[in-house]
Design a protein around this motif. Structure first.
Motif, PDB file in Angstrom:
ATOM      1  N   ARG A  63       1.180  -9.381  -5.068  1.00  0.00           N
ATOM      2  CA  ARG A  63       1.178  -8.433  -3.942  1.00  0.00           C
ATOM      3  C   ARG A  63       2.563  -7.940  -3.549  1.00  0.00           C
TER       4      ARG A  63
ATOM      5  N   ASP B 220      -6.359   1.910  -8.865  1.00  0.00           N
ATOM      6  CA  ASP B 220      -7.781   1.599  -9.053  1.00  0.00           C
ATOM      7  C   ASP B 220      -8.568   2.898  -8.951  1.00  0.00           C
TER       8      ASP B 220
ATOM      9  N   TYR C  46      -0.168  -0.833  -4.958  1.00  0.00           N
ATOM     10  CA  TYR C  46      -1.589  -0.721  -5.272  1.00  0.00           C
ATOM     11  C   TYR C  46      -2.168   0.503  -4.568  1.00  0.00           C
TER      12      TYR C  46
ATOM     13  N   GLU D 125      -8.772  -6.769  -6.413  1.00  0.00           N
ATOM     14  CA  GLU D 125      -7.817  -7.053  -5.341  1.00  0.00           C
ATOM     15  C   GLU D 125      -7.521  -8.547  -5.252  1.00  0.00           C
TER      16      GLU D 125
ATOM     17  N   GLU E 135      -3.744 -10.364  -5.938  1.00  0.00           N
ATOM     18  CA  GLU E 135      -3.130 -11.082  -4.819  1.00  0.00           C
ATOM     19  C   GLU E 135      -1.829 -11.815  -5.188  1.00  0.00           C
TER      20      GLU E 135
ATOM     21  N   ARG F  85      -5.790   2.974  -4.319  1.00  0.00           N
ATOM     22  CA  ARG F  85      -7.212   3.156  -4.648  1.00  0.00           C
ATOM     23  C   ARG F  85      -7.544   4.620  -4.499  1.00  0.00           C
TER      24      ARG F  85
ATOM     25  N   GLU G 212       0.866  -1.174   0.000  1.00  0.00           N
ATOM     26  CA  GLU G 212       0.000   0.000   0.000  1.00  0.00           C
ATOM     27  C   GLU G 212       0.903   1.224   0.000  1.00  0.00           C
TER      28      GLU G 212
END
Length: 150
Positions: free
Chosen positions: A66, A49, A71, A59, A63, A73, A3
């Motif tokens: 990852r 996204d 990633y 998502e 996976e 959003r 993230e």
């Protein structure tokens, strides 16, 4: 998936691959596989996204990647805004945009980086073979929207 918002653990990559997504969960794995099959490997991948309705499916599809994908959003703001968000997250010397339902040939990044570095270019674009269920499938992008000028 990594993230955003924290420190990036790796050194600065040569290329940041920015992939905006919106309702493309069924296609993202094939797109990512084409990126991770590149002969040039000094890159990071940023998937943005753009408020997809299929975020849970996306998502799940992400996976297996990852550890190799950053990633992000965001609220739906359009493809341009998603690309801009990816650029904000990017750490590479170069930015490579890839639509989330498109594929790259294995030498794509290697050839692009070589071209850009050869004469100090700032920008490059290439032709593309169109595929899928479309009346223009099988043609190249340049056949449908040719460049003009030098």
């Amino acid at each position: 998936m990594k993230e955003t918002g924290g420190a990036h653990p790796r050194s600065t990559p040569s290329v940041s691959v920015v992939i905006p997504t919106y309702n493309v969960a069924p296609f993202i794995a094939e797109t990512l596989n084409s990126v991770f099959a590149q002969t040039f490997t000094d890159f990071e991948v940023i998937v943005v996204d753009d408020g997809s309705d299929d975020a849970e499916e996306l998502e799940h599809a992400l996976e297996p990647y990852r550890e190799r994908v950053c990633y992000v959003r965001q609220e739906n703001s359009g493809a341009g805004a998603a690309r801009n968000r990816g650029v904000q997250e990017a750490r590479g010397d170069f930015i490579a945009f890839l639509d989330s339902d498109d594929l790259w040939m294995p030498e794509y990044l290697e050839e692009q980086v070589r071209f850009l570095r050869a004469d100090g270019y700032d920008l490059a674009y290439s032709d593309a073979l169109l595929f899928g269920d479309s009346r223009i499938a099988g043609k190249t992008y340049m056949q449908t929207a040719p460049s003009v000028g030098p």
